[in-house]
Every structure is written in C-alpha cells, then in structure tokens.
Write an enzyme that holds these catalytic residues in place. Structure first.
Site, PDB file in Angstrom:
ATOM      1  N   MET A 210       0.828  -1.187   0.000  1.00  0.00           N
ATOM      2  CA  MET A 210       0.000   0.000   0.000  1.00  0.00           C
ATOM      3  C   MET A 210       0.876   1.256   0.000  1.00  0.00           C
ATOM      4  O   MET A 210       0.911   1.991   0.961  1.00  0.00           O
ATOM      5  CB  MET A 210      -0.900   0.020   1.229  1.00  0.00           C
ATOM      6  N   PRO A 211       1.616   1.514  -1.073  1.00  0.00           N
ATOM      7  CA  PRO A 211       2.461   2.693  -1.102  1.00  0.00           C
ATOM      8  C   PRO A 211       1.649   3.996  -1.111  1.00  0.00           C
ATOM      9  O   PRO A 211       0.650   4.114  -1.823  1.00  0.00           O
ATOM     10  CB  PRO A 211       3.241   2.547  -2.408  1.00  0.00           C
ATOM     11  N   HIS A 212       2.105   4.939  -0.303  1.00  0.00           N
ATOM     12  CA  HIS A 212       1.518   6.276  -0.277  1.00  0.00           C
ATOM     13  C   HIS A 212       2.643   7.269  -0.527  1.00  0.00           C
ATOM     14  O   HIS A 212       3.681   7.214   0.129  1.00  0.00           O
ATOM     15  CB  HIS A 212       0.858   6.563   1.068  1.00  0.00           C
TER      16      HIS A 212
END
Length: 76
Positions: free
Chosen positions: A1-3
């Site tokens: 879940m890259p932000h």
C-alpha cells in the site's frame, strides 16, 4: 500500500496536470513495488516558502537524512 506525499512550494496546477502527475507517479510506484494501481495513493501538499524550514526541513528531511534515498542538494 504505497503512499506518496509530495510537499512543495505553492504552484498552481490544473486538474489535468494533477491527474497526469498522479498517474505518472503511480506507474513508477507500481513498477518498482510490483503493486497494483489500486494500492497507490498520492497527495500534493503546498507549503509556503517561509514555512518550509519548520514544516518540512526540521521535521521530515534533516532528522531523517540517514534514511533518505535521495538527499536534497541544499541545506538550511
């Protein structure tokens, strides 16, 4: 879940420019993290130049210099 959280000096972007920026960043993240587009989120936050040192440099850059994978070419 890259932000991805981008902080920059204020600059006007059209909705189309924001969409293009987010799409390009998303593609890079998907490629390097082997993730899905639906897993990526991107934020664009403007910080006034006179607040950069206290809001970004002193809290997010300088204290974490040892873990930055791309260090800035300036110091404060």
């Amino acid at each position: 879940m890259p932000h991805v959280d981008i902080k920059s000096f204020p600059r006007e972007f059209t909705d189309e420019q924001k969409t293009a920026l987010a799409e390009e960043i998303t593609q890079v993240i998907v490629r390097h993290f082997d993730s899905k587009e639906s897993s990526v989120s991107v934020a664009l936050n403007h910080v006034a130049p006179d607040e950069w040192k206290t809001q970004v440099w002193d809290t997010e850059i300088n204290p974490h210099m040892n873990v930055l994978i791309k260090k800035p070419g300036y110091s404060m």
